[in-house]
Structures are given as structure tokens and as C-alpha cells.
Scaffold this motif. Sequence first.
Motif, short mmCIF file in Angstrom:
data_model
loop_
_atom_site.label_atom_id
_atom_site.label_comp_id
_atom_site.label_asym_id
_atom_site.label_seq_id
_atom_site.Cartn_x
_atom_site.Cartn_y
_atom_site.Cartn_z
N ALA A 181 12.92 6.25 -6.11
CA ALA A 181 13.60 5.00 -5.83
C ALA A 181 13.37 4.75 -4.35
O ALA A 181 13.31 5.69 -3.57
N GLN A 182 13.20 3.51 -3.98
CA GLN A 182 12.99 3.26 -2.57
C GLN A 182 14.32 3.32 -1.84
O GLN A 182 15.02 2.35 -1.67
N VAL A 183 14.65 4.55 -1.46
CA VAL A 183 15.98 4.82 -0.97
C VAL A 183 16.33 3.99 0.26
O VAL A 183 17.36 3.35 0.33
N ILE A 201 -3.05 11.49 -0.13
CA ILE A 201 -1.69 11.77 -0.60
C ILE A 201 -1.31 10.90 -1.80
O ILE A 201 -1.99 9.93 -2.12
N SER A 202 -0.22 11.31 -2.43
CA SER A 202 0.46 10.40 -3.34
C SER A 202 1.90 10.33 -2.85
O SER A 202 2.65 11.31 -2.97
N ALA A 203 2.23 9.19 -2.25
CA ALA A 203 3.59 9.03 -1.72
C ALA A 203 4.58 9.09 -2.86
O ALA A 203 5.67 9.61 -2.75
N LYS A 204 4.16 8.56 -3.99
CA LYS A 204 5.05 8.50 -5.15
C LYS A 204 5.38 9.89 -5.68
O LYS A 204 6.54 10.20 -5.92
N LEU A 205 4.36 10.73 -5.82
CA LEU A 205 4.60 12.05 -6.40
C LEU A 205 4.87 13.12 -5.34
O LEU A 205 5.11 14.28 -5.66
N HIS A 213 0.81 -1.21 0.00
CA HIS A 213 0.00 0.00 0.00
C HIS A 213 0.86 1.28 0.00
O HIS A 213 0.33 2.37 -0.10
N GLY A 214 2.20 1.09 0.10
CA GLY A 214 3.08 2.25 -0.11
C GLY A 214 3.88 2.72 1.09
O GLY A 214 4.37 3.85 1.11
N LYS A 215 4.04 1.86 2.07
CA LYS A 215 4.74 2.24 3.29
C LYS A 215 6.19 2.68 3.02
O LYS A 215 6.61 3.74 3.49
N SER A 216 6.93 1.89 2.26
CA SER A 216 8.33 2.24 2.00
C SER A 216 8.42 3.53 1.19
O SER A 216 9.27 4.39 1.45
N THR A 217 7.54 3.67 0.22
CA THR A 217 7.56 4.87 -0.61
C THR A 217 7.28 6.11 0.24
O THR A 217 7.95 7.13 0.11
N LEU A 218 6.32 5.99 1.13
CA LEU A 218 6.01 7.12 2.00
C LEU A 218 7.17 7.44 2.94
O LEU A 218 7.52 8.62 3.15
N LEU A 239 -5.19 8.16 2.76
CA LEU A 239 -5.34 7.44 1.49
C LEU A 239 -4.13 7.71 0.62
O LEU A 239 -3.77 8.86 0.43
N ASN A 240 -3.54 6.65 0.09
CA ASN A 240 -2.37 6.82 -0.77
C ASN A 240 -2.74 6.51 -2.22
O ASN A 240 -3.79 5.95 -2.49
N LYS A 241 -1.85 6.90 -3.11
CA LYS A 241 -1.97 6.62 -4.55
C LYS A 241 -3.15 7.35 -5.20
O LYS A 241 -3.78 6.83 -6.12
N ILE A 242 -3.46 8.56 -4.69
CA ILE A 242 -4.58 9.29 -5.28
C ILE A 242 -4.26 9.79 -6.69
O ILE A 242 -5.13 10.26 -7.39
N ASP A 243 -2.99 9.67 -7.07
CA ASP A 243 -2.63 10.06 -8.46
C ASP A 243 -3.16 9.05 -9.47
O ASP A 243 -3.26 9.35 -10.66
N LEU A 244 -3.51 7.86 -9.02
CA LEU A 244 -3.95 6.83 -9.97
C LEU A 244 -5.43 7.03 -10.35
O LEU A 244 -6.26 7.30 -9.50
P1 GTP Z 1 5.96 -3.68 1.35
O1 GTP Z 1 7.29 -3.12 1.78
O2 GTP Z 1 6.09 -4.82 0.36
O3 GTP Z 1 5.00 -3.91 2.45
O4 GTP Z 1 5.28 -2.60 0.47
P2 GTP Z 1 5.05 -1.12 0.88
O5 GTP Z 1 3.79 -0.98 1.58
O6 GTP Z 1 6.28 -0.57 1.48
O7 GTP Z 1 4.80 -0.52 -0.54
P3 GTP Z 1 5.83 0.19 -1.50
O8 GTP Z 1 6.23 1.52 -0.93
O9 GTP Z 1 6.88 -0.76 -1.87
O10 GTP Z 1 4.86 0.48 -2.71
C1 GTP Z 1 4.25 -0.54 -3.44
C2 GTP Z 1 4.08 -0.10 -4.88
O11 GTP Z 1 3.17 0.99 -4.93
C3 GTP Z 1 5.37 0.38 -5.51
O12 GTP Z 1 5.38 -0.05 -6.84
C4 GTP Z 1 5.25 1.90 -5.42
O13 GTP Z 1 5.96 2.55 -6.45
C5 GTP Z 1 3.76 2.09 -5.60
N1 GTP Z 1 3.30 3.33 -4.95
C6 GTP Z 1 3.50 3.72 -3.68
N2 GTP Z 1 2.91 4.91 -3.46
C7 GTP Z 1 2.33 5.28 -4.62
C8 GTP Z 1 1.56 6.42 -5.04
O14 GTP Z 1 1.28 7.36 -4.30
N3 GTP Z 1 1.12 6.41 -6.32
C9 GTP Z 1 1.39 5.41 -7.18
N4 GTP Z 1 0.92 5.50 -8.42
N5 GTP Z 1 2.10 4.34 -6.84
C10 GTP Z 1 2.57 4.27 -5.58
#
Ligand code: GTP
Length: 603
Positions: free
Chosen positions: A40-42, A162-166, A17-22, A131-136
Motif C-alpha cells: 500500500a502506498q503508505v 530492483i522491484s520496489a513493489k516486491l 515509474h514507482g517513486k512512491s512505492t520505492l 531500473l524498477n519493476k524488474i519483476d514484470l
Molecule cells: P507518481 O506519484 O504518480 O509520480 O507515481 P510514482 O512514480 O510515485 O509511482 P508509484 O509508486 O505510484 O507506482 C506506479 C505504479 O507502478 C503503481 O501501480 C505501483 O504499484 C507500480 N509499481 C511500482 N513499483 C513496481 C514494481 O517494482 N513492480 C511492479 N510490478 N509494479 C510496480
Amino acid sequence: NSVDFIRNFSIIAHIDHGKSTLADRLLEFTGVIPESAKNAQVLDKLQVERERGITVKAQTATLFHMYKDQEYMLNLIDTPGHVDFHYEVSRSLSATQGVILLVDATQGVQAQTVANFYLAFEANLAIIPVLNKIDLKTSKTEQVIEELNTMFDIEPEEVLQISAKLGIGIDKLLEAVIQKIPPPPCDVEKPFKALLFDSWFDKYQGAVANIAVKDGSLKKGDEIVSAYTQKRHPVMELGFMHPLPTKTNALYAGQVGYIVANMRNTKEALIGDTLYKVKSPVEPFPGFRAPKPMVFAGVFPADQGEYFNLKVAIERLILNDSSIELNVDSSDVLGQGWRLGFLGILHMEVFNQRLEQEYDANIIITSPSVPYRVKIFGEKNIKMYGTDEIMVLNPSKLPNPAIISEVLEPMVQGTVITPSEYRKDITTLCQDKRGHLEEEIHIGEDRILMKFILPLNEIVLDFFDKLKAISSGYASFDYEDHGYQQSQVTKVTFNLNDHEVEELSMLVHTSKAVQEAKEMCVKLRDNVPRQLFLIAVQARIGGQVVARENIKPMKKDVTAKCYGGDITRRKKLLKNQAEKLKKMRKIGKITVPKETFINILKR
Ligand code: GTP
């Protein structure tokens, strides 16, 4: 008071769900890591990670953030990512006062969201729903907000998007962390007391521990005591994770940091332990328990020549994971190896994967088994065992049924979240696995949450895979310990040409014993290489044959060399061969090649 400007928090989420990205984005936003690394997941890739060789534990970090002209120290505390680690998650959470509950807006609430929510809720933590990934384009914001309301009573206006990615909405999120999460309740005047919530092994320093200081302070040179082991340890180094270890002179009440204290391995730095100073003992934090393995399997090198390399690799991995239990094991067929105990199935899988990926190890793993509690009957027998109840981890160790009064098997409570259309198939699967539905809740228009009570034994093999398959990948699953329950267990043994092959013995529920015995016989028939003679495959329960298959002999054409028509010679040759084979069959102890085991034991 400087404690007013400290916030200790975790991110909790379902997998992916995006924990590492956040976490990366928060580090970037607060300047801990350069922005160039965007997307990149730094943290996952940092040196810490390579040194520690661990992904699940790389995210504890201290961040500094300016808010309204005030600098705050924000301690992001990592929680392990998967279902077998509920206990460790709850320990990490007890080092915090609040959590970010992160939900993928395209997926909605999933099984681990629920489990993690309740861990935080029961610990009385402030919860920031996000809520994450609202960019999608596929995000279903409204729907998911409603789910959060139905399931957890979360008010829609509380939910951040939020969008953790962006990097969208990160500033607002940091503001919420500061505003909604209280500073840690602590007292710097009291004697030093800290919670050890994570530890890892460093080649040069031994065990390194992450601690949350509740009261008092700690500096280099102090001597600390572990409430659990009662061992004393001089503090050699201490500091913050930033995100790499950064030395400081002292840690104070409310702060989170690491210590190096002459602890040889992670067994001396157990998660959940309380630390205090030598001359001022404190009341330990409540609820500590040492890790309790629930899934056991034999691990053997595919090639005995690899034994020592594998030994080194396993020992290295275990240095970082005190929850794995290690015992030596050996088998006629598979050679020298080990019997390992894991917290759960995923834990076992992660371990195997790491052995294979990081150490290039070629291994054979026997079918996983669960610990049964077996009660012994009769004074004499109790005396012989020295106890009236034994734990049986290995099928070959089951006592003679005649002296068993009762068998108890471990149970779990499983939570499934799924689109409603798969409800029927999932219910059938759980019933097949001897489970029963305990509760069912509608969590949205077409999604449901189901709670089952299931025997652990039934989910160790292929439950996840089947669940994913019947729900096209949509159902999520999480489980927790549900104690022990009385059960009927049968030991099935297997013979090849009247010789028992101990490695194949299994413990199964009595209602399924014959069925599983039959299936295994078929597997053996299809996998044991043919010999010149016929091989009988038999499954036995208490000495009785319950299933049988024949492995047909290879036809060796003894007459191939006699061209033409000498019929008497042909007959004679055939007769000779038949007699020879009959003899062979009598004395034939079949050695089962390792490849056969690999095929039979692998999933
Ligand atoms: P685990 O470490 O496996 O538990 O996953 P995690 O919860 O840490 O998720 P992670 O951050 O690895 O993200 C999972 C996928 O979702 C990756 O491919 C990210 O690039 C993608 N992702 C995370 N946040 C966002 C976002 O805000 N938008 C989009 N489009 N993709 C996202």
C-alpha cells in the motif's frame, strides 16, 4: 565526525515509474513504518498527508540504517512530481548530494527522466541509476540499460535492478546510497544557514517548513530571519520527519528537518529561501526566485450561492501553495469569481481536480490564457499607462492595437520521447501548434527524443491530450521555460445579436485568428439555446466581422390552435408573429446561459 554518517538524497523519476512505492519500501526496510502495510502506498495515505492535504509533498523523511556496524541518518527529500515544478525540483535537489534515478524497466527513459537527470547532473549530484519493476515479464532490462548509456553515459555495470513493489534489491540500493553519495559539505562551527526546500500549511501551527541545515545549528527559541522577506520568526518547534513530525531539541549542520516558526502562511515560507539567525546574517543561496505564474484562468462557482464555500476552499488550497496567484474577478454572466495564476497547465489541472474532489466544488473555468508582454507606442500613451510595457493576462485588457508597438509571447522548450513510428504525426502536431523541431536524437532501436520550441499559448489547451492520442499513449512530454518571443497577436471578440459577450474574447496568433473565430462561432451556434427569433453569432477582429453563424429560431406554431381551414386567420396570425419577431430581434439582448459557457469553455 557525525556528519560523515549523514546522506541527503532524492528519488527522481518519470511519473508512474514507482517513486512512491520505492519511498514506502525504503521506510519499511529501515523500520520507519511497519511492514504490514506492504504494497500500500503508505506515505501517501498517512496522517501527514490528510493533514496537509497534499500528495505531491508527502515524502520527505529521515531514516536510520545500520551499515557495517554504523548507524547512518538517511534523509530522503521529496521532489514535486510534475513538469510545472522544475524550479521546485531543483531547489529540493540542492538540499541533497545525490539522487536515485529511477526508471521503469518496462517503459524506459521518458521525458521527465531526461529533465530530472539534467537537473541533477547540472547540480553536480551523485547519480545512482536504478531500473524498477524488474519483476514484470514485460521489462526490457538490456534495452533500457543501453538507453541509459546512450543518453547519459551511464555505465551498464553501475545500474541497479530492483522491484520496489516486491522489495527486491532494496538492501543493495541503500548500500549504494551510503557508498556513492557523499556526506553533506557543512560546518557546524559557522553561523546558522539553512535552505528552505518545502513548506505546507497546518491549521494550528501556520506554515511548517522543511529545511536542510548547511552550517551551524538551530534550537527552539532561536530567532531566525528569511533572506527573502527579511521577516523575523521565533522558532517554536523543530524536529525530524519520521515520517510524521517528531520533535527534537536542535538541528545541526548537515541535517534535514522541519521547523514551526510563527510563519503565518506559505508565502512567508517560500521554497528556495535562505534562513539565518538574527544577529548573524549569511550570504543567501544563489538563484532564488519567487514563483512566476504562466497560465491564467477565471474560476467561478457554477452557482453563485456557492460563492463563499468556494472562496474558503480556494483560500485553503492556496495556503498550501504559495505559487498560485489570486485576484478577484467578476463577469456579467458568470458572476463573482477569481482569476488564478498557475505555474503551468498541469498545476492548474491538479488544482481544479482538488477543488472538485476535496471540496466538492462545482466550478466553471474559463479558457486558460498566457501572459503577453505588450509594448506601448507613443509618449502620451506611455504616460497614460505609466510604463512602456504592460503584461496582459486577460484578453479584455489588451490595449487598442493602434498604440501597440510590439507583442511578445512566452515560449517553451518541449521534449518528446516516443516510439519512432509516431515521429511524423508528432512533428505535424507540433507544426500545427506553431512549433519547430530543434533537435532529434535516436535513443534506442526504435525510440527517439525530439526537442521543439513552442509557444506556451499553443500547448495550454489540448496539446497533451492530442499527443497522447496520436501516439496511443506512448509519447511522453515535458517542457521548460524558453523566454519570450516576438509575436503577432489578434484579439477576437464575439457578438450575439450585436451585443458583445466579453467573457468569450480571446487572444490568438494572427495566423490562426480567423480559423479560431470560425470554430468558436460554430460552437456557439451549437450550444446557445434557440430563441423564438433568429440569433446572429458574429466574430469580429478590430470591428470587422470575420465569421458568422445563425442560430435558427424555435418554431412556435401560432396557428396550432386554429383547426381546419380558416386560411385568412392563419395568414394574419403568421404575419403578426413575423412582425413581433422582427421587433424582438432588434431589441433582443441574448443572455447566454451558464450551461452554454460550460459547454463552450470546457475542453
Ligand atoms: P507518481 O506519484 O504518480 O509520480 O507515481 P510514482 O512514480 O510515485 O509511482 P508509484 O509508486 O505510484 O507506482 C506506479 C505504479 O507502478 C503503481 O501501480 C505501483 O504499484 C507500480 N509499481 C511500482 N513499483 C513496481 C514494481 O517494482 N513492480 C511492479 N510490478 N509494479 C510496480
